[in-house]
Design a protein around this motif. Structure first.
Motif, PDB file in Angstrom:
ATOM      1  N   TYR A  83       0.543  -1.107  -0.259  1.00 35.99           N
ATOM      2  CA  TYR A  83      -0.135  -0.359  -0.164  1.00 35.99           C
ATOM      3  C   TYR A  83       0.365   1.303  -0.343  1.00 35.99           C
ATOM      4  CZ  TYR A  83      -4.082   2.682   0.685  1.00 35.99           C
ATOM      5  OH  TYR A  83      -4.901   3.580   0.372  1.00 35.99           O
ATOM      6  N   ILE A 167      -3.480  -3.048  -5.899  1.00 34.07           N
ATOM      7  CA  ILE A 167      -3.514  -2.292  -4.955  1.00 34.07           C
ATOM      8  C   ILE A 167      -3.740  -0.931  -5.950  1.00 34.07           C
ATOM      9  CG2 ILE A 167      -3.329  -0.475  -2.809  1.00 34.07           C
ATOM     10  CD1 ILE A 167      -2.322  -2.650  -1.100  1.00 34.07           C
ATOM     11  N   GLY A 170      -6.242   0.073  -8.606  1.00 33.91           N
ATOM     12  CA  GLY A 170      -7.556   0.740  -8.025  1.00 33.91           C
ATOM     13  C   GLY A 170      -7.110   2.339  -6.674  1.00 33.91           C
ATOM     14  N   LEU A 171      -6.119   2.642  -6.910  1.00 32.80           N
ATOM     15  CA  LEU A 171      -5.628   3.969  -6.291  1.00 32.80           C
ATOM     16  C   LEU A 171      -6.324   4.572  -8.095  1.00 32.80           C
ATOM     17  CD1 LEU A 171      -3.045   4.329  -4.299  1.00 32.80           C
ATOM     18  CD2 LEU A 171      -4.947   4.504  -3.824  1.00 32.80           C
ATOM     19  N   SER A 201     -10.049   3.171  -1.649  1.00 33.68           N
ATOM     20  CA  SER A 201      -9.334   1.560  -1.789  1.00 33.68           C
ATOM     21  C   SER A 201      -9.391   0.688  -0.939  1.00 33.68           C
ATOM     22  CB  SER A 201      -8.069   1.973  -1.666  1.00 33.68           C
ATOM     23  OG  SER A 201      -6.997   2.597  -0.429  1.00 33.68           O
ATOM     24  N   ASP A 204     -10.451  -3.231  -3.133  1.00 32.29           N
ATOM     25  CA  ASP A 204      -8.510  -3.250  -3.450  1.00 32.29           C
ATOM     26  C   ASP A 204      -7.810  -3.588  -2.705  1.00 32.29           C
ATOM     27  OD1 ASP A 204      -9.324  -2.441  -6.286  1.00 32.29           O
ATOM     28  OD2 ASP A 204      -9.674  -0.461  -5.048  1.00 32.29           O
TER      29      ASP A 204
END
Length: 281
Positions: A83, A167, A170-171, A201, A204
């Motif tokens: 992340y 991730i 998703g971001l 987020s 995800d």
């Protein structure tokens, strides 16, 4: 025959070959393994002894708990680091971030056997780290071979790039205009992260965590090459029961135990996707 019924039959006819293929190569082996796991090897009758062996034998119960500990630690570290990497790649615009963005997926293209052996040459007590320390008069021995720390470290190699990829995607769906609007009205970076980026987020993140969890529960290559004789991860326990001890019924039971553990993560994945509209809100 009505037109609607014809269309329905045509649709089922198109789906039928795929359905039969899935039943043949997936469902049938699973059902056969379940049946074998409840079979007494001596009498051929029904028994729970194959499952009792793994939950009543202290050594085997320790193996299960050890595997779950390794997997949960791997998931936690991989998701946190992935992340942070995804945030950096998404919001930092620099040559370094672009370079990392082009390179961070390379570990996914390295064969697992090659990657594990490469890690072994670095972290073993007579490996690269030890030799570098000797140049400065030290004798650094990481002690990561045949230890949980070595397994977790190797798992990071495989799982951080994969989780970061999911991730980051998703971001990438978060509009820059939304973040800029929040910053314009005085929201701090931490407030934007906590109140906007993280909630948007989170879906995800959960999905990435489920995939990391499932890929590590039954892992074999890393624990086989870097793991110790005791405790063992479940993939090695299954291998031993099937190949070393020739206890096929116990191997089938262990296969089903691994399947049940993974099904928990699969249930989280399905539940997350079913709540897609709530996540969007």
């Amino acid at each position: 025959m009505s037109k609607k019924l014809k269309q329905m039959l045509a649709a089922y006819g198109l789906v039928l070959p795929s359905f039969l293929t899935v039943m043949l190569v997936v469902a049938w082996p699973i059902l056969t393994a379940i049946k074998t796991s409840f079979t007494d090897p001596d009498t051929g009758g029904f028994t729970f002894d194959n499952y009792k062996y793994f939950f009543e034998t202290p050594r085997e119960l320790t193996n299960i708990l050890f595997t779950l500990g390794i997997v949960f630690l791997t998931v936690a570290l991989a998701i946190v680091l992935a992340y942070l990497l995804a945030l950096y790649l998404r919001f930092v615009k620099s040559k370094v971030s672009r370079l990392i963005g082009n390179l961070y997926l390379l570990p996914r293209f390295v064969p697992s056997m090659v990657a594990v052996y490469a890690m072994i040459t670095v972290v073993r007590d007579s490996g690269l780290l030890n030799r570098i320390s000797q140049l400065f008069g030290g004798d650094f021995k990481p002690g990561m071979m045949y230890h949980a720390s070595g397994l977790v470290t190797m798992n990071m190699w495989f799982n951080i790039p994969f989780a970061a990829l999911m991730i980051t995607a998703g971001l990438g769906a978060i509009p820059d205009s939304m973040i800029e609007s929040a910053r314009d009205v005085g929201a701090s970076k931490l407030r934007v992260l906590r109140s906007m980026i993280l909630p948007l987020s989170m879906k995800d993140v959960v999905i990435a965590a489920t995939f990391v969890f499932m890929s590590n529960v039954g892992s074999f290559t890393t624990p086989y090459l870097m793991g110790g004789n005791y405790p063992k991860m479940l993939g090695i326990v299954l291998f031993d029961q099937f190949n070393k001890y020739l206890r096929y019924e116990r191997a089938a039971a262990m296969s089903f135990i691994i399947f049940l553990i993974c099904s928990v993560s699969a249930g989280v994945y399905i539940y997350t996707n079913l709540r897609e509209k709530e996540w969007e809100k």
